[in-house]
Design a protein around this motif. Structure first.
Motif, mmCIF file in Angstrom:
data_model
loop_
_atom_site.group_PDB
_atom_site.id
_atom_site.type_symbol
_atom_site.label_atom_id
_atom_site.label_comp_id
_atom_site.label_asym_id
_atom_site.label_seq_id
_atom_site.Cartn_x
_atom_site.Cartn_y
_atom_site.Cartn_z
ATOM 1 N N THR A 441 29.282 0.154 -25.914
ATOM 2 C CA THR A 441 29.677 1.425 -25.306
ATOM 3 C C THR A 441 31.054 1.845 -25.783
ATOM 4 O O THR A 441 31.279 2.999 -26.181
ATOM 5 C CB THR A 441 29.662 1.309 -23.767
ATOM 6 O OG1 THR A 441 28.342 0.974 -23.329
ATOM 7 C CG2 THR A 441 30.088 2.617 -23.120
ATOM 8 N N TYR A 442 31.991 0.917 -25.768
ATOM 9 C CA TYR A 442 33.358 1.218 -26.199
ATOM 10 C C TYR A 442 33.384 1.682 -27.657
ATOM 11 O O TYR A 442 33.995 2.696 -27.992
ATOM 12 C CB TYR A 442 34.238 -0.021 -26.024
ATOM 13 C CG TYR A 442 35.678 0.187 -26.438
ATOM 14 C CD1 TYR A 442 36.610 0.719 -25.560
ATOM 15 C CD2 TYR A 442 36.100 -0.157 -27.722
ATOM 16 C CE1 TYR A 442 37.933 0.912 -25.936
ATOM 17 C CE2 TYR A 442 37.422 0.035 -28.108
ATOM 18 C CZ TYR A 442 38.333 0.565 -27.213
ATOM 19 O OH TYR A 442 39.635 0.760 -27.600
ATOM 20 N N ASP A 443 32.693 0.944 -28.541
ATOM 21 C CA ASP A 443 32.723 1.303 -29.958
ATOM 22 C C ASP A 443 31.986 2.609 -30.223
ATOM 23 O O ASP A 443 32.386 3.382 -31.096
ATOM 24 C CB ASP A 443 32.124 0.187 -30.811
ATOM 25 C CG ASP A 443 32.308 0.445 -32.288
ATOM 26 O OD1 ASP A 443 33.461 0.391 -32.758
ATOM 27 O OD2 ASP A 443 31.303 0.741 -32.975
ATOM 28 N N SER A 444 30.914 2.867 -29.489
ATOM 29 C CA SER A 444 30.179 4.118 -29.674
ATOM 30 C C SER A 444 31.052 5.328 -29.349
ATOM 31 O O SER A 444 30.934 6.376 -29.984
ATOM 32 C CB SER A 444 28.928 4.132 -28.787
ATOM 33 O OG SER A 444 28.031 3.122 -29.182
ATOM 34 N N ILE A 445 31.945 5.173 -28.371
ATOM 35 C CA ILE A 445 32.814 6.286 -27.982
ATOM 36 C C ILE A 445 33.967 6.449 -28.974
ATOM 37 O O ILE A 445 34.319 7.566 -29.361
ATOM 38 C CB ILE A 445 33.360 6.061 -26.558
ATOM 39 C CG1 ILE A 445 32.201 6.043 -25.550
ATOM 40 C CG2 ILE A 445 34.379 7.144 -26.185
ATOM 41 C CD1 ILE A 445 32.622 5.603 -24.157
ATOM 42 N N THR A 446 34.549 5.333 -29.417
ATOM 43 C CA THR A 446 35.753 5.406 -30.262
ATOM 44 C C THR A 446 35.446 5.566 -31.741
ATOM 45 O O THR A 446 36.354 5.803 -32.537
ATOM 46 C CB THR A 446 36.613 4.147 -30.056
ATOM 47 O OG1 THR A 446 35.818 2.974 -30.353
ATOM 48 C CG2 THR A 446 37.133 4.062 -28.635
ATOM 49 N N ALA A 460 37.692 6.410 -23.922
ATOM 50 C CA ALA A 460 36.648 5.384 -23.842
ATOM 51 C C ALA A 460 36.755 4.599 -22.540
ATOM 52 O O ALA A 460 35.746 4.335 -21.864
ATOM 53 C CB ALA A 460 36.741 4.446 -25.041
ATOM 54 N N MET A 461 37.969 4.219 -22.153
ATOM 55 C CA MET A 461 38.146 3.456 -20.920
ATOM 56 C C MET A 461 37.793 4.306 -19.700
ATOM 57 O O MET A 461 37.218 3.796 -18.726
ATOM 58 C CB MET A 461 39.585 2.945 -20.820
ATOM 59 C CG MET A 461 39.961 1.926 -21.883
ATOM 60 S SD MET A 461 38.841 0.496 -21.956
ATOM 61 C CE MET A 461 39.100 -0.254 -20.341
ATOM 62 N N GLN A 462 38.116 5.605 -19.736
ATOM 63 C CA GLN A 462 37.733 6.486 -18.631
ATOM 64 C C GLN A 462 36.221 6.577 -18.501
ATOM 65 O O GLN A 462 35.666 6.554 -17.390
ATOM 66 C CB GLN A 462 38.325 7.880 -18.855
ATOM 67 C CG GLN A 462 39.834 7.953 -18.699
ATOM 68 C CD GLN A 462 40.399 9.299 -19.132
ATOM 69 O OE1 GLN A 462 39.665 10.234 -19.418
ATOM 70 N NE2 GLN A 462 41.728 9.379 -19.187
ATOM 71 N N PHE A 494 41.092 -1.372 -36.107
ATOM 72 C CA PHE A 494 39.858 -0.579 -36.075
ATOM 73 C C PHE A 494 40.125 0.928 -36.061
ATOM 74 O O PHE A 494 39.210 1.721 -35.873
ATOM 75 C CB PHE A 494 39.029 -0.961 -34.842
ATOM 76 C CG PHE A 494 38.472 -2.351 -34.877
ATOM 77 C CD1 PHE A 494 38.243 -2.997 -36.084
ATOM 78 C CD2 PHE A 494 38.176 -3.037 -33.703
ATOM 79 C CE1 PHE A 494 37.726 -4.289 -36.123
ATOM 80 C CE2 PHE A 494 37.648 -4.327 -33.732
ATOM 81 C CZ PHE A 494 37.441 -4.946 -34.954
ATOM 82 N N SER A 495 41.415 1.302 -36.241
ATOM 83 C CA SER A 495 41.809 2.723 -36.315
ATOM 84 C C SER A 495 41.378 3.501 -35.074
ATOM 85 O O SER A 495 40.886 4.624 -35.154
ATOM 86 C CB SER A 495 41.225 3.378 -37.583
ATOM 87 O OG SER A 495 41.677 2.720 -38.743
ATOM 88 N N ILE A 496 41.542 2.891 -33.922
ATOM 89 C CA ILE A 496 41.184 3.540 -32.653
ATOM 90 C C ILE A 496 42.337 4.440 -32.220
ATOM 91 O O ILE A 496 43.481 4.002 -32.102
ATOM 92 C CB ILE A 496 40.877 2.492 -31.573
ATOM 93 C CG1 ILE A 496 39.637 1.681 -31.999
ATOM 94 C CG2 ILE A 496 40.640 3.151 -30.224
ATOM 95 C CD1 ILE A 496 39.336 0.506 -31.103
#
Length: 503
Positions: A441-446, A460-462, A494-496
């Motif tokens: 989920t986190y990676d899909s958003i970022t 992503a955290m929100q 990861f360039s987030i």
């Protein structure tokens, strides 16, 4: 041809299909390429029919007929071919009729058989391709697992082995009564040494540079042990120039070539190196060479492991350039969560493979669906929903992955039971799947997609907080909060994107 692929097909569904189309019970039979029945009545008449169809060899497209006992007619059609050869035939038995007075409903039945045959053939080819893919990936995954296991063992003992190597050098300085013993392998940037100084060497760094430079090149060219005792030795014009040390340099041969050097060094005031010292130096060179070659081999295996893992990830993600690196990032985040939860080593290994391979089932999704830049239709989303189960189908035959595959199979389940493929709820969802779900989920958003740029860590955290307890396990999310709280280095790697704090 093996009937294993046929065994995976639900022929009862096709039986219901043709019964509905005909409006009555129809005798449906499916034969393999040898005429052996794989579905239908198991009677002598059916067995004979299968053999007769196979013997006739009617594999071209179109409907064929076979007269049975004067009261029945068999209509049959080839299932076509795969790369391995003929698949088989589909047949139905109807009341006998002459070609000139065929019942009106036969045309409708023939059309139904055409459609049914095409559908069975497509399903067979799909499952056959999936089986071949499973075998290939199985071999590669089993190979990858073997390399990974060796690598983990080596990493666990590397410090001890290097201490043994250093201990050998130190012991040599004492037993040979020399000031310096060094092992140099310039091609691998290795220069390891020990000292037992009779008096200080102020320029030891320059001495080591000379060992790796002209001394190594001279020994490499000559292939012989070099002994320098006399201050006026003519070779000092180009070896150890202006360095008042006595030297024994023993070349290490690997596959007929000099690729390393063991050097014994003394201050000029000490006794000359003898022939016995030279022999001892050569024995030490052989011992250190064996140990160093073992280290080099293990290092090569580690490199191979990394390359194989990268090739595997590339194969999984090659279909969709916009998700390049997704598996690697989800794997890293999942392992960070698993380590924070203090999972035992065996569970971490299962999580390692489950997270790395969680999307392998996307290999079978059509490119038009997987790479579509706009909103998916209901049918297209159905294709996407199949991928966790397809991951299971691909990986389930690999014994080593029997636990790891649960993470890949259920990572799209939701904590409230509204996910897929099985609608598992709460802690009925395997632990590794719940971990992978948070990382995914986190990676899909970022991560960036064809239709949008990757969103920030804060967004992503929100979003993760919004779906806690519905989509994601609250306990796993809490661990993830702890993982990201110290601002880990992978946020930058990861360039987030980050959002600037309000002034």
């Amino acid at each position: 041809m093996s009937n294993q692929t046929f065994e995976q097909i639900d022929f009862a569904r096709y039986q219901r299909w043709i019964n509905r189309a005909a409006g009555s019970e129809i005798t449906l039979m499916v034969f393999d390429n040898h005429g052996k029945p794989v579905w239908g009545e198991n009677t002598t008449q059916v067995l004979d029919l299968g053999l007769a169809i196979a013997a006739a060899g009617n594999v071209d497209a179109g409907m064929h007929r076979n007269e049975l006992d004067g009261s029945k007619t068999a209509l049959y059609q080839s299932l076509g071919f795969t790369s391995k050869g003929l698949i088989g035939w589909v047949a139905v038995i109807v009341d006998y009729f002459k070609e000139n007075d065929a019942p009106i409903n036969i045309d409708h039945l023939v059309e139904t058989i055409d459609d049914l045959t095409a559908s069975i053939a497509d399903e067979y080819r799909h499952k056959s391709d999936l089986d071949m893919m499973t075998e290939e990936l199985g071999a590669r995954y089993e190979e990858l697992h073997l390399v990974y296991a060796v690598d983990q063992h080596v990493q666990a003992h590397t410090g001890e082995n290097m201490q043994v190597f250093q201990s050998l050098l130190q012991s040599a300085t004492e037993h040979l009564n020399v000031d310096v013993v060094a092992f140099v392998r310039p091609t691998k940037n290795i220069c390891q040494y020990a000292t037992s100084l009779s008096k200080e060497i102020h320029n030891l760094d320059l001495v080591l540079v000379e060992m790796r430079g002209d001394l190594y090149r001279f020994a490499q060219a000559s292939g012989e042990t070099i002994v320098l005792n006399a201050a006026d030795d003519p070779r000092r014009a180009y070896i150890f120039t202006d360095m008042p040390y006595k030297v024994v340099a023993c070349p290490v041969h690997t596959e007929g070539k000099v690729d390393a050097l063991v050097v014994l060094l003394n201050h000029q005031n000490k006794t000359d190196f003898s022939n016995s010292d030279r022999k001892l130096g050569e024995v030490l060179a052989n011992q250190l060479s064996s140990l160093s070659n073992t280290f080099q081999l293990l290092e090569s295996m580690r490199e191979f492991n990394e390359q194989l893992a990268m090739s595997l990830i590339e194969a999984v993600e090659a279909k969709d350039p916009y998700t390049r690196g997704h598996s690697e990032r989800v794997h890293h985040l999942s392992m960070e969560i698993g380590k924070a939860m203090n999972l035992p080593a065996d569970e971490l290994e299962d999580l390692h493979w489950g997270s790395l391979l969680h999307d392998v089932g996307k290999i079978g999704i059509p490119d038009a669906v997987l790479c579509k830049p706009s909103r998916l239709t209901k049918d297209e989303y159905t294709f996407i929903m199949v991928h966790p189960e397809r991951s299971y189908e691909i990986l389930r035959h690999i014994k080593h992955l029997d636990k790891a595959v649960l993470g890949a199979r259920h990572h799209q389940e939701m904590y409230d039971g509204k996910g897929y493929p099985h609608g598992l709820k709460g802690e009925r969802i395997p632990l590794h799947a719940r971990i992978i779900a948070v990382a995914d989920t986190y990676d899909s958003i970022t991560s960036s997609r064809a239709y949008r740029a990757g969103r920030s860590h804060e967004v992503a955290m929100q979003e993760i907080e919004r779906v806690v307890g519905t989509q994601l396990d609250p306990a796993i999310v809490e661990v993830f909060r702890q993982v990201v709280a110290p601002e880990p280095e992978w946020l930058q790697r990861f360039s987030i994107r980050r959002e600037k704090a309000a002034a």
